[in-house]
Design a protein around this motif. Structure first.
Motif, PDB file in Angstrom:
ATOM      1  N   LEU A  63      -3.497   4.938   6.822  1.00 60.68           N
ATOM      2  CA  LEU A  63      -2.869   5.648   5.706  1.00 60.68           C
ATOM      3  C   LEU A  63      -3.925   6.197   4.753  1.00 60.68           C
ATOM      4  N   LEU A  64      -4.996   5.427   4.586  1.00 57.36           N
ATOM      5  CA  LEU A  64      -6.021   5.845   3.629  1.00 57.36           C
ATOM      6  C   LEU A  64      -6.799   7.073   4.094  1.00 57.36           C
TER       7      LEU A  64
ATOM      8  N   PRO B 161      -2.682   0.164   7.194  1.00 56.00           N
ATOM      9  CA  PRO B 161      -3.118   0.555   5.845  1.00 56.00           C
ATOM     10  C   PRO B 161      -4.382   1.412   5.876  1.00 56.00           C
TER      11      PRO B 161
ATOM     12  N   VAL C 127       0.155  11.370   3.668  1.00 62.04           N
ATOM     13  CA  VAL C 127       0.271  10.021   3.099  1.00 62.04           C
ATOM     14  C   VAL C 127       1.717   9.546   3.174  1.00 62.04           C
TER      15      VAL C 127
ATOM     16  N   TYR D 242      -5.241   9.624   2.211  1.00 68.38           N
ATOM     17  CA  TYR D 242      -5.252   9.472   0.767  1.00 68.38           C
ATOM     18  C   TYR D 242      -6.687   9.507   0.221  1.00 68.38           C
TER      19      TYR D 242
ATOM     20  N   THR E  45       1.132   4.237  -3.031  1.00 65.79           N
ATOM     21  CA  THR E  45       0.942   5.684  -2.898  1.00 65.79           C
ATOM     22  C   THR E  45       2.197   6.432  -3.342  1.00 65.79           C
TER      23      THR E  45
ATOM     24  N   ILE F  96       0.822  -1.204   0.000  1.00 68.09           N
ATOM     25  CA  ILE F  96       0.000   0.000   0.000  1.00 68.09           C
ATOM     26  C   ILE F  96       0.862   1.263   0.000  1.00 68.09           C
TER      27      ILE F  96
END
Lengths: 320, 281
Positions: free
Chosen positions: B235-236, B232, B249, B239, A151, A147
């Motif tokens: 992190l989103l 994860p 990010v 983003y 990005t 992931i």
């Protein structure tokens, strides 16, 4: 002989006699026949409950009508036979996604293997310092979670803030907009994070080849390419088979990269692969049966790859 | 290796070394850009003329990440998941690999083929049945729903990989141990286990990565209780495809990558020799 060892740890010195002179190591009697099964029990329980049973369930759901209504108990579950498969195979998008998945996975595997093998050979040609530099950089790429890799590559290729478009003088070209350039971008990321496995493994394999063999070939005037093709490649065959199969498995099931980099499958689903397609069907539109049918299709394809793998292993006389 | 290198003529060798260094730079560039972007102050990262350096590094992005609710908690959750998977699957795989290499018994070959086949199962496809399984056992929204499947998925590969290491331990050693009066359990844990340890380390790299990377299961199984989520998902938060907070990010990505990097550096030597050992078999 009075050795009735029934459980772990009950084995005494007396038991040694029955495993005398080992012409066939392991083939002699080893006390309680139960021992290997005791060792295997935890693995079998875990695999049975969390792998075999779910596979069975996956197959089962693919034959049922199973949508939000059935999950919440609002409607009875009905048997559909091959109905879901008929729906799936009748859907043009499915065939398009299947084709895209196979082509994309093949491109990833070929590129990963080519880059990995070429760099493994390069590693054997250089002194310790450049080797260490390349090895560390590769380990870094390998260690990067899918992931975060996704990005970072998106930022690198960002039309506004990314350095790549500037370096290539592309202005504000958007890589994720077009179908092929989006797939190409994901491919680059996948190759970046998976070539290190191939490189390190093949490098370990080359180091195990006796130097005299290569020396002899070079003295006979063989070119570098010829040495690779006629000497190294055949000797590395078992390793190459392993890394190829592993790459096929990994690249066929790519999920995170596609999902994150193309925002769930690209504009109008142009970048869908089977895995993401199944997820969208099941969890975004609650069509669990269709999602499961897609899962079964993937399972069958990878099973076919496995059979080829087994034949290759058997063909080289590998003892299981 | 000296002899192979000696065969290559000097200008070629220098060209090879130059390209190795250049490739190393290219391969490392995304990671450099990640850390650099995480350190760029607000505003600079959103410059349409990105510079490959920054004159005023700032920790603002990291602060923003850690200020996000429960980021530390997500980090801990990820660590718990990955470590549990590594330890438990290593132990189970060690026992299983011992069974299939040091014993002859009925169905042994069948089992081996089953482990090989199990490796090919596209685990992502099992998200649907696993979702219902976890729901029925009340495991949704728990770390268990992330740990248990990953143990199962890393087992077949781990067993297959460890086989070579267990096989390499000579039978004579086992016999000697028994003659000296060691019990089977003692042989297993005090002799075999340390000898196979390098192989376990190499194997653990794969199970660690698969658990630490997990995105699909975290997304599918942790649906309401977000305190049980993993990195994860954190992190989103930064983003958003149309308006990503790139600084956030990249800072979150850096924090997520560092533990794996540390792990890799720690096991690096054993990893290379481990892969060699596993494939030579």
């Amino acid at each position: 002989m009075t050795t009735h060892n029934t459980a772990l740890g009950e084995r005494t010195g007396g038991a040694v006699a029955d495993k005398a002179v080992g012409a066939h190591p392991g083939r002699r009697p080893r006390g309680a026949a139960r021992t290997p099964w005791i060792y295997l029990a935890p693995a079998l329980v875990v695999l049975g409950g969390l792998l075999v049973y779910p596979v069975y369930q996956l197959g089962l759901i693919s034959f049922l009508e199973y949508t939000q209504a059935q999950v919440s108990g609002g409607e009875p579950t009905t048997f559909q036979g091959f109905g879901n498969y008929a729906t799936l195979f009748g859907d043009e998008q499915f065939w398009q996604v299947l084709l895209a998945t196979v082509v994309f996975a093949a491109a990833c595997v070929v590129s990963t293997l080519a880059v990995g093998c070429a760099l493994a050979v390069l590693l054997t040609r250089v002194r310790a310092l450049p080797r260490l530099a390349l090895m560390l950089a590769a380990l870094g790429a390998w260690a990067t979670p899918a992931i975060t890799g996704s990005t970072v590559w998106l930022l690198l290729f960002d039309p506004d803030f990314g350095p790549v478009d500037r370096m290539l003088g592309l202005g504000d070209h958007s890589w994720t907009y077009g179908r092929y350039s989006a797939f190409a971008l994901v491919l680059l990321e996948v190759v970046w994070c998976s070539f290190p496995f191939v490189m390190v493994t093949v490098y370990a394999g080359i180091r195990a080849v006796p130097a005299e063999v290569l020396e002899a070939a070079a003295l006979d005037g063989a070119s570098q390419w010829r040495i690779w093709r006629s000497v190294l490649a055949p000797m590395l065959r078992p390793i190459l088979v392993v890394v190829t199969i592993q790459s096929v498995i990994w690249d066929f099931k790519v999920f995170t990269q596609i999902y994150v980099m193309t925002n769930g499958g690209g504009i109008a689903g142009q970048n869908l692969v089977l895995n993401v397609y199944a997820y969208q069907k099941a969890f975004a539109s609650s069509q669990y049966s269709l999602g499961s049918a897609i899962g079964v299709v993937m399972l069958v394809i990878l099973l076919a790859v496995t059979l080829v793998h087994l034949r290759l292993l058997r063909g080289q006389g590998e003892e299981l | 290796m000296t002899s192979i290198r000696g065969l290559v003529r000097r200008p070629w060798r220098l060209a090879a070394e130059a390209s190795a260094l250049l490739i190393a730079v290219v391969v490392a560039f995304p990671l450099y850009w990640m850390v650099l972007s995480a350190l760029k102050p607000a505003g600079e990262i959103e410059s349409t003329r990105p510079r490959p350096w920054t004159l005023s590094p700032s920790l603002d992005s990291f602060r923003r990440v850690f200020e996000q609710q429960e980021f530390g908690r997500y980090f801990l959750n990820s660590l718990v998941v990955a470590c549990s998977v590594v330890v438990v699957s290593a132990l189970i795989a060690f026992l299983a690999a011992t069974a299939v290499t040091r014993f002859r018994f009925r169905f042994r070959t069948t089992l081996l083929i089953m482990f090989l086949v199990a490796q090919m199962v596209p685990v992502e496809a099992l998200t649907i049945p696993l979702f219902f399984l976890m729901r029925d056992f009340g495991q949704l929204n728990t770390l268990g729903s992330l740990i248990l499947p990953h143990i199962a998925f890393s087992l077949p590969f781990a067993i297959w990989m460890l086989r070579g290491f267990v096989k390499a331990v000579p039978d004579a050693l086992e016999e000697a141990a028994y003659i000296d009066g060691a019990s089977r359990a003692r042989f297993l844990w005090q002799i075999l286990f340390p000898l196979v340890f390098p192989g376990l380390v190499a194997t653990s790299v794969f199970s660690f990565i698969s658990a630490w990377n997990d995105f699909l299961f975290a997304k599918s199984f942790i649906i309401s209780d977000t305190s049980q989520s993993t990195l994860p998902m954190a992190l989103l938060v930064f983003y958003k495809p149309d308006e990503p907070d790139w600084g956030g990010v990249m800072a979150a990505s850096t924090v997520m990558t560092i533990p794996v990097l540390v792990f890799f550096v720690l096991v690096q030597r054993r990893l290379v020799s481990g892969l060699g050992g596993a494939v030579k078999d």
